[in-house]
Design an enzyme around this catalytic site. Structure first.
Site, PDB file in Angstrom:
ATOM      1  N   GLY A  73       0.886  -1.164   0.000  1.00 42.06           N
ATOM      2  CA  GLY A  73       0.000   0.000   0.000  1.00 42.06           C
ATOM      3  C   GLY A  73       0.923   1.212   0.000  1.00 42.06           C
ATOM      4  N   LEU A  82      10.136   9.284 -14.260  1.00 37.38           N
ATOM      5  CA  LEU A  82      10.120   9.026 -15.702  1.00 37.38           C
ATOM      6  C   LEU A  82      10.114   7.528 -15.990  1.00 37.38           C
ATOM      7  CD1 LEU A  82      12.891  11.655 -16.575  1.00 37.38           C
ATOM      8  CD2 LEU A  82      10.424  11.979 -16.843  1.00 37.38           C
ATOM      9  N   GLY A 135       5.072  -0.599  -6.795  1.00 35.74           N
ATOM     10  CA  GLY A 135       5.816  -0.253  -5.576  1.00 35.74           C
ATOM     11  C   GLY A 135       7.111   0.505  -5.851  1.00 35.74           C
ATOM     12  N   GLY A 148       7.616   3.333  -7.369  1.00 36.32           N
ATOM     13  CA  GLY A 148       7.454   4.766  -7.096  1.00 36.32           C
ATOM     14  C   GLY A 148       7.527   5.074  -5.606  1.00 36.32           C
ATOM     15  N   ASP A 149       7.025   4.161  -4.790  1.00 35.76           N
ATOM     16  CA  ASP A 149       7.054   4.387  -3.338  1.00 35.76           C
ATOM     17  C   ASP A 149       8.477   4.226  -2.800  1.00 35.76           C
ATOM     18  OD1 ASP A 149       4.269   4.638  -3.464  1.00 35.76           O
ATOM     19  OD2 ASP A 149       4.027   2.470  -3.248  1.00 35.76           O
TER      20      ASP A 149
HETATM   21  O1  KDG Z   1       2.248   2.382  -5.211  1.00 36.49           O
HETATM   22  C1  KDG Z   1       1.973   1.019  -5.114  1.00 36.49           C
HETATM   23  C2  KDG Z   1       0.564   0.905  -4.691  1.00 36.49           C
HETATM   24  O2  KDG Z   1      -0.243   1.430  -5.696  1.00 36.49           O
HETATM   25  C3  KDG Z   1       0.121  -0.491  -4.447  1.00 36.49           C
HETATM   26  O3  KDG Z   1       0.810  -1.104  -3.407  1.00 36.49           O
HETATM   27  C4  KDG Z   1      -1.347  -0.565  -4.155  1.00 36.49           C
HETATM   28  O4  KDG Z   1      -1.543   1.111  -2.475  1.00 36.49           O
HETATM   29  C5  KDG Z   1      -1.925   0.646  -3.506  1.00 36.49           C
HETATM   30  C6  KDG Z   1      -2.996   1.291  -4.201  1.00 36.49           C
HETATM   31  O5  KDG Z   1      -3.837   1.832  -3.481  1.00 36.49           O
HETATM   32  O6  KDG Z   1      -3.007   1.300  -5.429  1.00 36.49           O
END
Ligand code: KDG
Length: 325
Positions: A40, A235, A263, A265-266
């Protein structure tokens, strides 16, 4: 990494879910085995910040169910402060599936089963102003305000508390179209968060929705003129750009075998944020951040490959001169 005071440097607010990641690539109807992960966006950043040696805490609601217990224990095991997590007996923990490599090879997509989840019940009541007293940044993304009206109110209150305590707002636009009624609704709701951001993470797809702008340089200028202190423009495989009023740097992506893009990007955001809080330069922070994003795409799951500072140094030594030209 070990032995922090327990007070979070970075606070995340959002939904952590159980991710069922397809073991084999292709359309989900033909996938037999799924692997369970904790994931998440904002929770990924909270764990990332801990791996980078700073303190983090996470605010959410979990269902009072097996998956809720799993996620709570996972975060606690990673050293994230869980004191602000509540178990909601009226709603389940959200889950989602990851389909890999189809219909675009090398790309993953997500399929949510989260409507009415415990985290969608997040409300202003869940935001304790005191919790922000010693924090240095609130990390929020465009996902949490999309969960429900009450989660949007909670997001606004968290930003207000952060600002009142001199915490920076780290905001990732993260527009997830399935969570919005329309692109207009997403833009209207998220622009006020963008305007209050000190550090902004975004990309071209989100910028087209938010500003109607297709040129990266112009978009960066627009964000800076809104008052954003640092813009990090992702990018994809090519890397990222970081810009402030007087400086602009680029870090190129690295050539690796992609297993699952979700994940990345996080990892980039969490690493950049942590490095900035440690006082690193824009250039060094971005180099580490792109390297962290690269490591995450080489495995299934968003959090398992989040690197420590030492891992990043080892990665960069091994990959020196091996970036995509
Ligand atoms: O950035 C990755 C998230 O998009 C993935 O883990 C799922 O948190 C999420 C979402 O709400 O899309």
């Amino acid at each position: 990494m070990i032995g922090w005071s327990g007070l979070p440097d970075v606070i995340g607010l959002g939904e952590i879910m159980v991710q069922f990641n397809a073991v084999t690539p292709g359309p989900l109807r033909h996938v037999t085995y799924f692997e369970k992960h904790a994931a998440g966006a904002e929770a990924n950043v909270a764990v990332c910040v801990r791996r980078q040696g700073l303190g983090s805490g996470f605010i959410t609601r979990l269902g009072a169910d097996e998956f809720g217990i799993y996620l709570y224990n996972w975060l606690r095991g990673e050293g994230v402060d869980v004191s602000q997590i509540k178990f909601d007996t009226t709603a389940p923990t959200g889950i989602y599936f990851v389909q890999r490599g189809f219909p675009v090879p090398g790309k993953s997509s997500v399929i949510y089963y989260r409507r009415g989840s415990a985290a969608s019940k997040l409300s202003e009541e869940d935001i304790n102003p005191e919790y922000f007293a010693n924090a240095r940044a609130l990390h929020l993304t465009g996902i949490t305000p999309a969960l429900s009206d009450s989660a949007l109110k909670a997001s606004k209150k968290a930003v207000e508390c952060a600002k009142n305590h001199g915490c920076k707002l780290s905001f990732d636009t993260n527009i997830r179209p399935p969570l919005w009624r329309s692109a207009e609704e997403a833009a209207k709701t998220l622009l006020p968060f963008v305007e209050q951001a000190d550090i902004l993470f975004t990309d071209l797809a989100d910028t087209i929705i938010l500003l109607g702008e297709k040129e990266v340089d112009k978009a960066i200028e627009s964000y800076l003129s809104m008052g954003v202190e640092i813009v990090v423009f992702k990018l994809g495989a090519k890397g990222a750009i970081a810009a402030s009023k007087g400086e602009r740097v680029m870090a190129r992506g690295y050539q690796v075998t992609v297993v699952d893009t979700i994940g990345a990007g996080d990892a980039l955001a969490g690493t950049f944020l942590a490095c900035t809080l440690k006082g690193f330069s824009l250039e060094r922070s971005l180099k580490f951040a792109v390297a962290a994003g690269t490591l995450v795409v080489t495995v299934r799951g968003d959090q398992e490959n989040l690197p420590t500072q030492h891992d990043l140094e080892t990665f960069l030594k091994a990959f020196e001169g091996n970036d995509i030209g």
